[in-house]
Design a protein around this motif. Structure first.
Motif, PDB file in Angstrom:
ATOM      1  N   ARG A  55     -23.613  11.050  -7.422  1.00  0.00           N
ATOM      2  CA  ARG A  55     -23.740  11.895  -6.232  1.00  0.00           C
ATOM      3  C   ARG A  55     -23.264  11.148  -4.980  1.00  0.00           C
ATOM      4  NH1 ARG A  55     -26.810  16.654  -6.484  1.00  0.00           N
ATOM      5  NH2 ARG A  55     -27.847  16.982  -8.490  1.00  0.00           N
ATOM      6  N   LYS A  56     -23.608   9.871  -4.891  1.00  0.00           N
ATOM      7  CA  LYS A  56     -23.194   9.078  -3.733  1.00  0.00           C
ATOM      8  C   LYS A  56     -21.675   8.926  -3.684  1.00  0.00           C
ATOM      9  CE  LYS A  56     -27.386   8.225  -2.228  1.00  0.00           C
ATOM     10  NZ  LYS A  56     -27.856   8.791  -0.949  1.00  0.00           N
ATOM     11  N   ILE A  57     -21.074   8.743  -4.843  1.00  0.00           N
ATOM     12  CA  ILE A  57     -19.613   8.600  -4.901  1.00  0.00           C
ATOM     13  C   ILE A  57     -18.936   9.891  -4.487  1.00  0.00           C
ATOM     14  CG2 ILE A  57     -17.694   8.424  -6.546  1.00  0.00           C
ATOM     15  CD1 ILE A  57     -19.325   6.233  -7.975  1.00  0.00           C
ATOM     16  N   VAL A  58     -19.400  11.012  -5.024  1.00  0.00           N
ATOM     17  CA  VAL A  58     -18.826  12.306  -4.667  1.00  0.00           C
ATOM     18  C   VAL A  58     -18.981  12.574  -3.167  1.00  0.00           C
ATOM     19  CG1 VAL A  58     -19.130  14.805  -4.940  1.00  0.00           C
ATOM     20  CG2 VAL A  58     -19.063  13.324  -6.958  1.00  0.00           C
ATOM     21  N   HIS A  59     -20.115  12.178  -2.623  1.00  0.00           N
ATOM     22  CA  HIS A  59     -20.368  12.353  -1.192  1.00  0.00           C
ATOM     23  C   HIS A  59     -19.312  11.614  -0.367  1.00  0.00           C
ATOM     24  CE1 HIS A  59     -23.489  12.191   2.316  1.00  0.00           C
ATOM     25  NE2 HIS A  59     -22.601  13.143   2.484  1.00  0.00           N
ATOM     26  N   ALA A  60     -18.923  10.419  -0.815  1.00  0.00           N
ATOM     27  CA  ALA A  60     -17.929   9.625  -0.085  1.00  0.00           C
ATOM     28  C   ALA A  60     -16.562  10.295  -0.088  1.00  0.00           C
ATOM     29  CB  ALA A  60     -17.836   8.226  -0.685  1.00  0.00           C
ATOM     30  N   PHE A  61     -16.290  11.122  -1.106  1.00  0.00           N
ATOM     31  CA  PHE A  61     -15.009  11.824  -1.170  1.00  0.00           C
ATOM     32  C   PHE A  61     -14.957  13.033  -0.234  1.00  0.00           C
ATOM     33  CE2 PHE A  61     -14.321   9.716  -5.372  1.00  0.00           C
ATOM     34  CZ  PHE A  61     -13.047   9.223  -5.117  1.00  0.00           C
ATOM     35  N   ALA A  62     -16.044  13.294   0.480  1.00  0.00           N
ATOM     36  CA  ALA A  62     -16.041  14.403   1.441  1.00  0.00           C
ATOM     37  C   ALA A  62     -14.985  14.181   2.519  1.00  0.00           C
ATOM     38  CB  ALA A  62     -17.423  14.563   2.075  1.00  0.00           C
ATOM     39  N   ILE A  88     -21.275  11.771   9.154  1.00  0.00           N
ATOM     40  CA  ILE A  88     -21.424  11.870   7.708  1.00  0.00           C
ATOM     41  C   ILE A  88     -21.870  13.284   7.344  1.00  0.00           C
ATOM     42  CG2 ILE A  88     -22.604  10.965   5.676  1.00  0.00           C
ATOM     43  CD1 ILE A  88     -23.016   8.358   7.230  1.00  0.00           C
ATOM     44  N   PRO A  89     -21.059  14.026   6.577  1.00  0.00           N
ATOM     45  CA  PRO A  89     -21.446  15.380   6.201  1.00  0.00           C
ATOM     46  C   PRO A  89     -22.611  15.359   5.212  1.00  0.00           C
ATOM     47  CG  PRO A  89     -19.461  14.729   5.040  1.00  0.00           C
ATOM     48  CD  PRO A  89     -19.757  13.638   6.019  1.00  0.00           C
ATOM     49  N   PRO A  90     -23.356  16.455   5.109  1.00  0.00           N
ATOM     50  CA  PRO A  90     -24.476  16.485   4.164  1.00  0.00           C
ATOM     51  C   PRO A  90     -23.994  16.484   2.713  1.00  0.00           C
ATOM     52  CG  PRO A  90     -24.110  18.648   5.110  1.00  0.00           C
ATOM     53  CD  PRO A  90     -23.226  17.705   5.863  1.00  0.00           C
ATOM     54  N   LEU A  91     -24.853  16.034   1.817  1.00  0.00           N
ATOM     55  CA  LEU A  91     -24.529  16.025   0.391  1.00  0.00           C
ATOM     56  C   LEU A  91     -24.418  17.463  -0.100  1.00  0.00           C
ATOM     57  CD1 LEU A  91     -24.252  13.972  -1.991  1.00  0.00           C
ATOM     58  CD2 LEU A  91     -26.634  14.455  -2.531  1.00  0.00           C
ATOM     59  N   PRO A  92     -23.348  17.828  -0.802  1.00  0.00           N
ATOM     60  CA  PRO A  92     -23.192  19.215  -1.251  1.00  0.00           C
ATOM     61  C   PRO A  92     -24.248  19.625  -2.277  1.00  0.00           C
ATOM     62  CG  PRO A  92     -21.519  17.792  -2.237  1.00  0.00           C
ATOM     63  CD  PRO A  92     -22.221  16.975  -1.207  1.00  0.00           C
ATOM     64  N   GLU A  93     -24.528  20.914  -2.326  1.00  0.00           N
ATOM     65  CA  GLU A  93     -25.457  21.446  -3.319  1.00  0.00           C
ATOM     66  C   GLU A  93     -24.837  21.356  -4.713  1.00  0.00           C
ATOM     67  OE1 GLU A  93     -26.247  25.412  -2.124  1.00  0.00           O
ATOM     68  OE2 GLU A  93     -27.273  24.842  -0.258  1.00  0.00           O
ATOM     69  N   ASP A  94     -25.687  21.453  -5.740  1.00  0.00           N
ATOM     70  CA  ASP A  94     -25.209  21.321  -7.116  1.00  0.00           C
ATOM     71  C   ASP A  94     -24.072  22.282  -7.437  1.00  0.00           C
ATOM     72  OD1 ASP A  94     -27.136  19.421  -7.337  1.00  0.00           O
ATOM     73  OD2 ASP A  94     -28.190  20.324  -9.041  1.00  0.00           O
ATOM     74  N   SER A  95     -24.173  23.497  -6.923  1.00  0.00           N
ATOM     75  CA  SER A  95     -23.162  24.508  -7.232  1.00  0.00           C
ATOM     76  C   SER A  95     -21.789  24.162  -6.662  1.00  0.00           C
ATOM     77  CB  SER A  95     -23.618  25.872  -6.695  1.00  0.00           C
ATOM     78  OG  SER A  95     -23.780  25.815  -5.284  1.00  0.00           O
ATOM     79  N   ARG A  96     -21.775  23.286  -5.657  1.00  0.00           N
ATOM     80  CA  ARG A  96     -20.512  22.913  -5.019  1.00  0.00           C
ATOM     81  C   ARG A  96     -20.027  21.522  -5.436  1.00  0.00           C
ATOM     82  NH1 ARG A  96     -20.886  23.808   1.262  1.00  0.00           N
ATOM     83  NH2 ARG A  96     -18.638  23.429   0.998  1.00  0.00           N
ATOM     84  N   LEU A  97     -20.763  20.868  -6.290  1.00  0.00           N
ATOM     85  CA  LEU A  97     -20.337  19.553  -6.765  1.00  0.00           C
ATOM     86  C   LEU A  97     -19.131  19.708  -7.690  1.00  0.00           C
ATOM     87  CD1 LEU A  97     -23.773  17.869  -7.622  1.00  0.00           C
ATOM     88  CD2 LEU A  97     -22.221  17.220  -5.779  1.00  0.00           C
ATOM     89  N   PRO A  98     -18.141  18.824  -7.576  1.00  0.00           N
ATOM     90  CA  PRO A  98     -16.965  18.917  -8.462  1.00  0.00           C
ATOM     91  C   PRO A  98     -17.275  18.365  -9.851  1.00  0.00           C
ATOM     92  CG  PRO A  98     -16.776  16.987  -7.059  1.00  0.00           C
ATOM     93  CD  PRO A  98     -18.029  17.711  -6.612  1.00  0.00           C
ATOM     94  N   GLU A  99     -16.508  18.806 -10.815  1.00  0.00           N
ATOM     95  CA  GLU A  99     -16.593  18.182 -12.133  1.00  0.00           C
ATOM     96  C   GLU A  99     -15.994  16.783 -12.030  1.00  0.00           C
ATOM     97  OE1 GLU A  99     -15.587  20.384 -15.676  1.00  0.00           O
ATOM     98  OE2 GLU A  99     -15.466  22.245 -14.502  1.00  0.00           O
ATOM     99  N   LEU A 100     -16.538  15.870 -12.822  1.00  0.00           N
ATOM    100  CA  LEU A 100     -15.980  14.520 -12.835  1.00  0.00           C
ATOM    101  C   LEU A 100     -16.036  13.943 -14.237  1.00  0.00           C
ATOM    102  CD1 LEU A 100     -18.504  12.305 -12.977  1.00  0.00           C
ATOM    103  CD2 LEU A 100     -18.719  12.893 -10.571  1.00  0.00           C
ATOM    104  N   THR A 101     -15.200  12.960 -14.457  1.00  0.00           N
ATOM    105  CA  THR A 101     -15.140  12.273 -15.751  1.00  0.00           C
ATOM    106  C   THR A 101     -15.582  10.833 -15.581  1.00  0.00           C
ATOM    107  OG1 THR A 101     -13.320  13.653 -16.552  1.00  0.00           O
ATOM    108  CG2 THR A 101     -13.643  11.520 -17.639  1.00  0.00           C
ATOM    109  N   LEU A 102     -16.520  10.431 -16.407  1.00  0.00           N
ATOM    110  CA  LEU A 102     -16.941   9.036 -16.467  1.00  0.00           C
ATOM    111  C   LEU A 102     -16.066   8.373 -17.525  1.00  0.00           C
ATOM    112  CD1 LEU A 102     -19.129   7.457 -14.963  1.00  0.00           C
ATOM    113  CD2 LEU A 102     -20.677   7.907 -16.860  1.00  0.00           C
ATOM    114  N   PHE A 103     -15.179   7.491 -17.105  1.00  0.00           N
ATOM    115  CA  PHE A 103     -14.134   6.912 -17.963  1.00  0.00           C
ATOM    116  C   PHE A 103     -14.534   5.482 -18.322  1.00  0.00           C
ATOM    117  CE2 PHE A 103      -9.393   7.232 -18.816  1.00  0.00           C
ATOM    118  CZ  PHE A 103      -9.285   6.024 -19.489  1.00  0.00           C
ATOM    119  N   ILE A 104     -14.672   5.216 -19.625  1.00  0.00           N
ATOM    120  CA  ILE A 104     -15.102   3.892 -20.095  1.00  0.00           C
ATOM    121  C   ILE A 104     -14.099   3.376 -21.112  1.00  0.00           C
ATOM    122  CG2 ILE A 104     -16.993   2.544 -21.110  1.00  0.00           C
ATOM    123  CD1 ILE A 104     -18.735   5.154 -20.465  1.00  0.00           C
ATOM    124  N   ALA A 105     -13.376   2.317 -20.767  1.00  0.00           N
ATOM    125  CA  ALA A 105     -12.479   1.661 -21.714  1.00  0.00           C
ATOM    126  C   ALA A 105     -13.255   0.527 -22.370  1.00  0.00           C
ATOM    127  CB  ALA A 105     -11.245   1.119 -20.992  1.00  0.00           C
TER     128      ALA A 105
END
Length: 396
Positions: free
Chosen positions: A148-155, A41-58
């Motif tokens: 953050r946990k979700i983004v980590h899984a996309f590593a 399991i890779p380490p959680l990326p720092e804030d500067s390396r976190l991708p932009e994401l959209t929280l989509f609510i229908a």
């Protein structure tokens, strides 16, 4: 009566395998796999390396939960400049849009026509420009670390979808719906975790899941389980679904069994529809381990097993009087009868609003399987109502 006996034992085995045996086998397979291959399991990326994401609510007519949902979104532990909040409120005619106008952090898409959630997803996705899209429902609350946990899984570059965990809020007095649903989702979560560790989770729940934006595929407007279809189409493209128990959505259980019945019938019908539309996944020569997981965890539950479950009791009764092993079949019949009696008592207590989880479990189990049978009828009626549109979507 040899044929009847064979049918009985095969049916009993399939019912046992579907609800208990698969979980046991899955546990053994996961342990064997992890003896030979350790997951790094890779380490959680720092804030500067976190991708932009959209929280989509229908959302459709959700005025009562708008403010709570927005407060929850803004309290999530994710850089504010990298978090986009998109609401699609098509067809809403209450105060949903008025309430959202008070939140400048939210982007709102609205059209007067109500075309259903799937159409809202198909329309809204064109306005998403971030590499990750996180779908969630208006009436759920996410834990602070969820994104953050979700983004980590996309590593893992092989991960195309991340399924969060669904949790049912603990009520002061659970009814059969919320009590049974809560236990059901705990068991489902355990299976999903094992599925993910073996190869891939088998689908995602709409309360919380995320995908890579470029993997979104538009779905027929009459799709009943958009979250399931969308996530499994991603698997069909060679990616996996990671299950992330540390990212979870909390929602209240159904208010009563009538409300839960409507939901379960629709889910069952959607499951049957999905089996048809995702039939390519039934080919183990093409999809290997995932076909085994998909058939064991989903297809059997939504097709063959409920029918066999309700055939067991009459078959059992016939075998008591037509074979030499009267005692064996009599004992099995008594155990089945006891289970049905416990379920009936659980139903009775639910009508009196009396809490007893021991009895709610068999009641909720039978209730789910009955609604799968009802799902066949729901789908048949829906097919008749949609006519040509259904046929067009079926061929898609």
């Amino acid at each position: 009566m040899k044929t009847c006996e064979i049918i009985f034992w095969i049916s009993l085995f399939i019912v046992f395998y579907t609800y208990i045996g698969y979980g046991m086998l899955l546990y053994v397979l996961v342990r064997l796999k992890e003896c030979f291959r350790k997951t790094v399991i890779p380490p959680l990326p720092e804030d500067s390396r976190l991708p932009e994401l959209t929280l989509f609510i229908a959302a459709y007519n959700e005025e009562d939960v708008i403010d709570d949902k927005m407060r929850n979104c803004l309290a999530l532990d994710y850089p504010a400049d990298k978090l986009h909040i998109l609401w699609v409120t098509d067809g809403s005619n209450d105060r949903t849009n008025e309430r959202l106008s008070r939140w400048p952090q939210a982007t709102v898409l609205h059209q007067p026509q109500r075309q259903g959630k799937t159409a809202a997803l198909n329309r809204g996705i064109h306005f998403v420009t971030t590499p990750i899209v996180v779908f969630t429902d208006a009436n759920t609350h996410l834990n602070r670390e969820a994104l953050r946990k979700i983004v980590h899984a996309f590593a893992n570059p092989e991960t195309g979808c991340v399924a969060g965990e669904k949790r049912i809020a603990v009520q002061a007095k659970d009814n059969a719906a919320s009590g049974g649903e809560g236990l059901y989702w705990k068991y489902e979560s355990a299976l999903k975790k094992l599925d993910s560790r073996l190869y891939s989770a088998v689908g995602a729940a709409g309360e919380l899941f995320a995908i890579r934006r470029d993997l979104f595929e538009e779905m027929p407007a009459d799709t009943l389980l958009d979250d399931f279809i969308l996530s499994l189409r991603i698997v069909m493209r060679g990616y996996t679904i990671a299950y992330c128990a540390d990212a979870y959505a909390v929602e209240n259980g159904s208010a009563d069994m009538r409300e839960e019945e409507k939901r379960k019938v629709r889910i069952a019908a959607g499951g049957l529809q999905s089996v048809r539309r995702l039939r390519a996944l039934l080919n183990p020569f093409r999809y290997g381990v995932f076909s085994f997981q998909y058939i064991s965890h989903r297809v059997l539950r939504w097709s063959l097993t409920p029918v066999l479950l309700f055939l067991l009791l009459p078959l059992n009764a016939i075998l008591i009087f037509t074979t030499d092993r009267h005692l064996l079949y009599a004992v099995i019949w008594l155990l089945q009868t006891l289970f049905y009696l416990m379920a009936s008592l659980g139903y009775y207590l639910s009508t009196k609003h009396i809490k007893n989880k021991i009895l709610f479990v068999p009641y909720y189990f039978l209730f789910m399987n009955i609604n799968v049978i009802r799902g066949f009828n729901y789908l048949r009626k829906r097919r008749g109502q949609t006519g040509g549109a259904w046929e067009k979507a079926r061929r898609a």
